[in-house]
Design an enzyme around this catalytic site. Structure first.
Site, PDB file in Angstrom:
ATOM      1  N   HIS A 389       0.880  -1.167   0.000  1.00 50.52           N
ATOM      2  CA  HIS A 389       0.000   0.000   0.000  1.00 50.52           C
ATOM      3  C   HIS A 389       0.918   1.218   0.000  1.00 50.52           C
ATOM      4  O   HIS A 389       2.125   1.096   0.211  1.00 50.52           O
ATOM      5  CB  HIS A 389      -0.802  -0.078   1.305  1.00 50.52           C
ATOM      6  N   ASN A 414      -4.376   7.768   5.588  1.00 49.11           N
ATOM      7  CA  ASN A 414      -4.723   6.641   4.725  1.00 49.11           C
ATOM      8  C   ASN A 414      -5.726   7.116   3.674  1.00 49.11           C
ATOM      9  O   ASN A 414      -6.079   8.304   3.640  1.00 49.11           O
ATOM     10  CB  ASN A 414      -5.314   5.516   5.592  1.00 49.11           C
TER      11      ASN A 414
END
Ligand SMILES: *[C@@H]1O[C@H](CO)[C@@H](O)[C@H](O)[C@H]1NC(C)=O
Ligand SMILES: *[C@@H]1O[C@H](CO)[C@@H](O)[C@H](O)[C@H]1NC(C)=O
Length: 469
Positions: A389, A414
């Site tokens: 990620h 995020n």
């Protein structure tokens, strides 16, 4: 005498025809399966009300049932059944077979979903459930919150019902940088040795109004585009001292930066920076994100191809792909550079971008300082998985834990929406390369000239006055 024998023989043949023949069988098989979607009126009185049951096969042994008929003869008790609901109990004195219907919490049904697993009713009335590891497992939430892990877990409705594999496939989306990219030299910051970075730093406090809120990538595996657009947006806002505060469009990267990139099926951050440098992207307002509904290829067509005609901010060659925003300026960056992870990053490079190896327990992070836990070590390997990620690092700090030990952390944004974690952000252990967050950190400068800032000022004024015309 002869004649009688013939008649008997014909009668026998006819009987055989009826017994195995087309008409009778078709009628009864067509009526079946009577209970394909569950026995309706399971406690109703049919054979009992009829006054009894019939041995063998008797096509006349029927009772009206719903908008058709059901049977009370022994022949009805086949795999594909057309028996009346009370046939088994009343005629055979046994429990009815389940016929694709099982019971759960007092309700009957043929299937149900247990978190991420589909359960179907087995032949003998028991539920057969898939055995996938789910993205949210209740026992994981409890295990994290029972232990002293330094962080708390939460339940997220947007993840409930997904398998762990789906989470890793749809919620991340950064390809691990190639070995060549990973061996990029780190920039050694010439920091004045007197210049100690503060113990706590948060870009959102330092530059109010210039740090963009976390977005939600939905089920689009494009963190490569989200983290890149977010870092570039903040950097441009900071460097322009708030004259320009564009929220750059991840969709522009997803749909248009297609060379060796996979859109919502994953991509590389070096490719994203290349595109920002050479082509540039418009704002989120101009080219809004639309999460794919069915497949990662949904909405993949590029609606905003920009051309490299000059430096810095400029107009896109196309109109914004929506009907009400005309502001199609393109924003670019300078080449990205790799930051050394050994020193706390100088403020001048904040926010920055980092790769993060996401493990199964990260999805349920709610608050605190995250560290990958060992709560699943005893479980099968399908419950212990990870994927790559990328996120935006916006600060750092430290705090004392329950036994007085200092815990250092990074603050990072995020792209799972604002209801995830600490308002869309998370904190993660710092100084120990937790989940590889210090392995590859990228800094960048927006490409802004004084002229840009001047023009932008004018542009805004014109825009305000021009809107109503
Ligand atoms: C009727 O069907 C049930 C369930 O399939 C079976 O257990 C039972 O033996 C059958 N009874 C007769 C008399 O065929
Ligand atoms: C999480 O949410 C789901 C769906 O709302 C619910 O069924 C489940 O019991 C919850 N789990 C926990 C531990 O709260």
């Amino acid at each position: 005498m002869m004649r009688l024998v013939v008649v008997v023989a014909v009668a026998t043949v006819l009987l055989l025809l009826v017994e195995g023949g087309m008409t009778a069988r078709t009628r009864r098989e067509l009526a079946s399966p009577l209970h394909g979607s569950g026995i309706q009126d399971p406690y109703g009185s049919y054979c009992q009300r009829r006054g009894g049951c019939c041995p063998g096969r008797d096509d006349q042994c029927t009772v009206p049932y719903l908008d058709t008929i059901c049977y009370c003869d022994l022949f009805c008790n086949r795999t594909v059944s057309d028996c009346c609901p009370d046939f088994w109990g009343h005629c055979l004195g046994i429990r009815p077979p389940h016929l694709g219907v099982c019971e759960r919490n007092g309700h009957t049904g043929a299937t149900y979903k247990k978190n991420c697993n589909l359960c179907t009713c087995g032949p003998s009335g028991q539920w057969d459930c898939e055995q996938n590891a789910c993205l949210i497992e209740d026992d994981m939430i409890q295990a994290v919150n029972r232990g002293n892990h330094g962080w708390r877990a939460g339940n997220y409705s947007q993840f409930w019902g997904m398998t762990l594999d789906e989470g890793l496939r749809y919620r991340l989306g950064t390809k691990h940088p190639s070995r060549a990219t990973m061996s990029m030299n780190e920039i050694q910051m010439n920091m004045d040795s007197n210049e100690h970075p503060p113990t706590y730093f948060n870009a959102a406090d330092k530059w109010p109004g210039k740090i963009h809120e976390p977005l939600d990538q939905g089920n689009c595996a494009a963190s490569w585009a989200f983290s890149t657009a977010a870092v570039a947006s903040d950097r441009i806002s900071i460097q322009s001292m708030g004259h320009m505060t564009p929220q750059l469009s991840p969709q522009n990267l997803i749909s248009c930066d297609t060379r060796n990139q996979g859109g919502c099926a994953g991509g590389r951050i070096d490719g994203a920076w290349w595109y920002l440098r050479r082509r540039g992207v418009v704002t989120e307002e101009c080219y809004p994100f639309s999460a794919p509904q069915h497949s990662p290829a949904d909405g993949a067509r590029c609606m905003m191809q920009s051309r490299s005609v000059g430096r810095g901010k400029r107009q896109a060659t196309a109109r914004c792909p929506n009907s009400h925003i005309y502001h199609n300026d393109i924003y670019q960056s300078t080449p990205p550079y790799r930051l050394s992870s050994h020193v706390r990053k100088p403020l001048q490079n904040s926010p920055s971008q980092a790769i993060l190896e996401v493990h199964e327990d990260f999805f349920i992070y709610k608050s605190g300082i995250y560290r990958h836990t060992d709560i699943n070590v005893h479980k099968a390997s399908q419950y212990r998985k990870h994927g790559t990620h990328s996120v935006r690092i916006t600060g750092w700090g430290e705090e004392k834990d329950y036994n007085g030990k200092t815990r250092k952390y990074w603050i990072a944004a995020n792209s799972w929406g604002k209801n995830w974690g600490e308002d869309g952000y998370f904190r993660i252990a710092r100084g120990e390369n937790e989940c590889e967050i210090e392995a590859f950190v990228i800094g960048v400068w927006g490409r802004i000239t004084m002229e840009d800032m001047h023009n932008h000022h004018h542009h805004l004024h014109h825009q305000h006055h021009g809107r109503l015309k």
